[in-house]
Write a protein that holds these residues in place. Sequence first.
Motif, PDB file in Angstrom:
ATOM      1  N   ASP A 128       5.273   6.968  -9.744  1.00 15.47           N
ATOM      2  CA  ASP A 128       5.298   8.431  -9.809  1.00 15.47           C
ATOM      3  C   ASP A 128       6.612   8.884  -9.177  1.00 15.47           C
ATOM      4  N   GLU A 129       7.469   9.465  -9.984  1.00 10.45           N
ATOM      5  CA  GLU A 129       8.796   9.865  -9.526  1.00 10.45           C
ATOM      6  C   GLU A 129       8.898  11.363  -9.267  1.00 10.45           C
ATOM      7  N   THR A 130       7.766  12.065  -9.159  1.00 11.96           N
ATOM      8  CA  THR A 130       7.813  13.518  -8.995  1.00 11.96           C
ATOM      9  C   THR A 130       8.311  13.936  -7.618  1.00 11.96           C
ATOM     10  N   ASN A 131       8.148  13.085  -6.621  1.00 15.60           N
ATOM     11  CA  ASN A 131       8.644  13.396  -5.273  1.00 15.60           C
ATOM     12  C   ASN A 131       9.852  12.526  -4.960  1.00 15.60           C
ATOM     13  N   ARG A 132      10.555  12.905  -3.903  1.00  8.39           N
ATOM     14  CA  ARG A 132      11.739  12.147  -3.493  1.00  8.39           C
ATOM     15  C   ARG A 132      11.376  10.688  -3.228  1.00  8.39           C
ATOM     16  N   ALA A 133      10.285  10.465  -2.494  1.00  2.29           N
ATOM     17  CA  ALA A 133       9.796   9.108  -2.239  1.00  2.29           C
ATOM     18  C   ALA A 133       8.863   8.725  -3.386  1.00  2.29           C
ATOM     19  N   HIS A 134       9.287   7.770  -4.190  1.00  2.00           N
ATOM     20  CA  HIS A 134       8.478   7.339  -5.325  1.00  2.00           C
ATOM     21  C   HIS A 134       7.188   6.705  -4.834  1.00  2.00           C
ATOM     22  N   VAL A 135       6.121   6.954  -5.572  1.00  2.00           N
ATOM     23  CA  VAL A 135       4.818   6.398  -5.229  1.00  2.00           C
ATOM     24  C   VAL A 135       4.455   5.361  -6.281  1.00  2.00           C
ATOM     25  N   TYR A 136       4.117   4.161  -5.804  1.00  2.00           N
ATOM     26  CA  TYR A 136       3.768   3.055  -6.690  1.00  2.00           C
ATOM     27  C   TYR A 136       2.257   2.815  -6.660  1.00  2.00           C
ATOM     28  N   ALA A 137       1.728   2.401  -7.801  1.00  2.00           N
ATOM     29  CA  ALA A 137       0.313   2.047  -7.913  1.00  2.00           C
ATOM     30  C   ALA A 137       0.201   0.852  -8.857  1.00  2.00           C
ATOM     31  N   ALA A 138      -0.803   0.030  -8.627  1.00  3.96           N
ATOM     32  CA  ALA A 138      -1.041  -1.097  -9.527  1.00  3.96           C
ATOM     33  C   ALA A 138      -1.342  -0.572 -10.921  1.00  3.96           C
ATOM     34  N   ALA A 139      -0.745  -1.190 -11.927  1.00  3.73           N
ATOM     35  CA  ALA A 139      -0.966  -0.752 -13.306  1.00  3.73           C
ATOM     36  C   ALA A 139      -2.343  -1.173 -13.805  1.00  3.73           C
ATOM     37  N   ASN A 140      -2.862  -2.251 -13.256  1.00  8.25           N
ATOM     38  CA  ASN A 140      -4.167  -2.765 -13.664  1.00  8.25           C
ATOM     39  C   ASN A 140      -5.043  -2.983 -12.434  1.00  8.25           C
ATOM     40  N   SER A 141      -6.337  -2.988 -12.647  1.00  8.68           N
ATOM     41  CA  SER A 141      -7.272  -3.207 -11.553  1.00  8.68           C
ATOM     42  C   SER A 141      -7.179  -4.643 -11.040  1.00  8.68           C
ATOM     43  N   GLU A 142      -7.679  -4.834  -9.852  1.00 11.76           N
ATOM     44  CA  GLU A 142      -7.716  -6.167  -9.262  1.00 11.76           C
ATOM     45  C   GLU A 142      -8.536  -7.102 -10.156  1.00 11.76           C
ATOM     46  N   THR A 143      -9.678  -6.627 -10.632  1.00 14.74           N
ATOM     47  CA  THR A 143     -10.550  -7.432 -11.485  1.00 14.74           C
ATOM     48  C   THR A 143      -9.848  -7.829 -12.778  1.00 14.74           C
ATOM     49  N   HIS A 144      -9.167  -6.881 -13.403  1.00 17.79           N
ATOM     50  CA  HIS A 144      -8.451  -7.177 -14.655  1.00 17.79           C
ATOM     51  C   HIS A 144      -7.383  -8.237 -14.415  1.00 17.79           C
ATOM     52  N   THR A 145      -6.615  -8.095 -13.353  1.00 20.05           N
ATOM     53  CA  THR A 145      -5.544  -9.044 -13.055  1.00 20.05           C
ATOM     54  C   THR A 145      -6.115 -10.422 -12.737  1.00 20.05           C
ATOM     55  N   GLN A 146      -7.166 -10.455 -11.919  1.00 18.63           N
ATOM     56  CA  GLN A 146      -7.793 -11.733 -11.591  1.00 18.63           C
ATOM     57  C   GLN A 146      -8.321 -12.422 -12.849  1.00 18.63           C
ATOM     58  N   SER A 147      -8.970 -11.663 -13.723  1.00 22.35           N
ATOM     59  CA  SER A 147      -9.498 -12.236 -14.971  1.00 22.35           C
ATOM     60  C   SER A 147      -8.380 -12.827 -15.822  1.00 22.35           C
ATOM     61  N   SER A 148      -7.277 -12.118 -15.908  1.00 19.25           N
ATOM     62  CA  SER A 148      -6.138 -12.594 -16.675  1.00 19.25           C
ATOM     63  C   SER A 148      -5.572 -13.888 -16.089  1.00 19.25           C
ATOM     64  N   LEU A 208       3.810  -4.152 -14.131  1.00 19.07           N
ATOM     65  CA  LEU A 208       2.742  -4.545 -13.208  1.00 19.07           C
ATOM     66  C   LEU A 208       2.336  -3.384 -12.307  1.00 19.07           C
ATOM     67  N   VAL A 209       3.265  -2.436 -12.111  1.00 22.48           N
ATOM     68  CA  VAL A 209       2.969  -1.224 -11.342  1.00 22.48           C
ATOM     69  C   VAL A 209       3.459  -0.015 -12.122  1.00 22.48           C
ATOM     70  N   ILE A 210       2.871   1.112 -11.799  1.00 24.03           N
ATOM     71  CA  ILE A 210       3.356   2.379 -12.341  1.00 24.03           C
ATOM     72  C   ILE A 210       4.008   3.131 -11.189  1.00 24.03           C
TER      73      ILE A 210
END
Length: 128
Positions: free
Chosen positions: A63-83, A59-61
């Motif tokens: 980024d582990e390149t920095n010490r503090a991992h950065v999370y982002a939604a894997a899909n857009s709000e529109t895509h998730t709502q449609s699903s 559900l999220v992706i």
Amino acid sequence: MAHETNGVKPTEAELTLLNILWKIGPATVRQVHAAVSETQKTGYTTVLKILQIMHDKSLVIRDETNRAHVYAAANSETHTQSSLIKDLITRAFGGSTSKLVMRALNENTSKQEIEDIRNLLNRLEKQD
């Protein structure tokens, strides 16, 4: 780009975090925790655990390149709502979009919302 989630639907808690990520964009656990704490009492480790579970569910992706991992939604709000809407229509309304719309429209629907719906229906009709 939509990521495959194998029909996994986010829980209410997961949707709360997704809404934050859609609003603020990619963020660290600390940033997500700060945002969710504005409206509800939730521990930092709880937010971290939910994000880890969401990552496992695609559900999220992350980024582990920095010490503090950065999370982002894997899909857009529109895509998730449609699903979610497609699933709701199938499960609760026997596949009938019109039954969903009829149930959703009631005396609490504002004149502006009715006008927006009318405009959408006119656009859809012109596409046929």
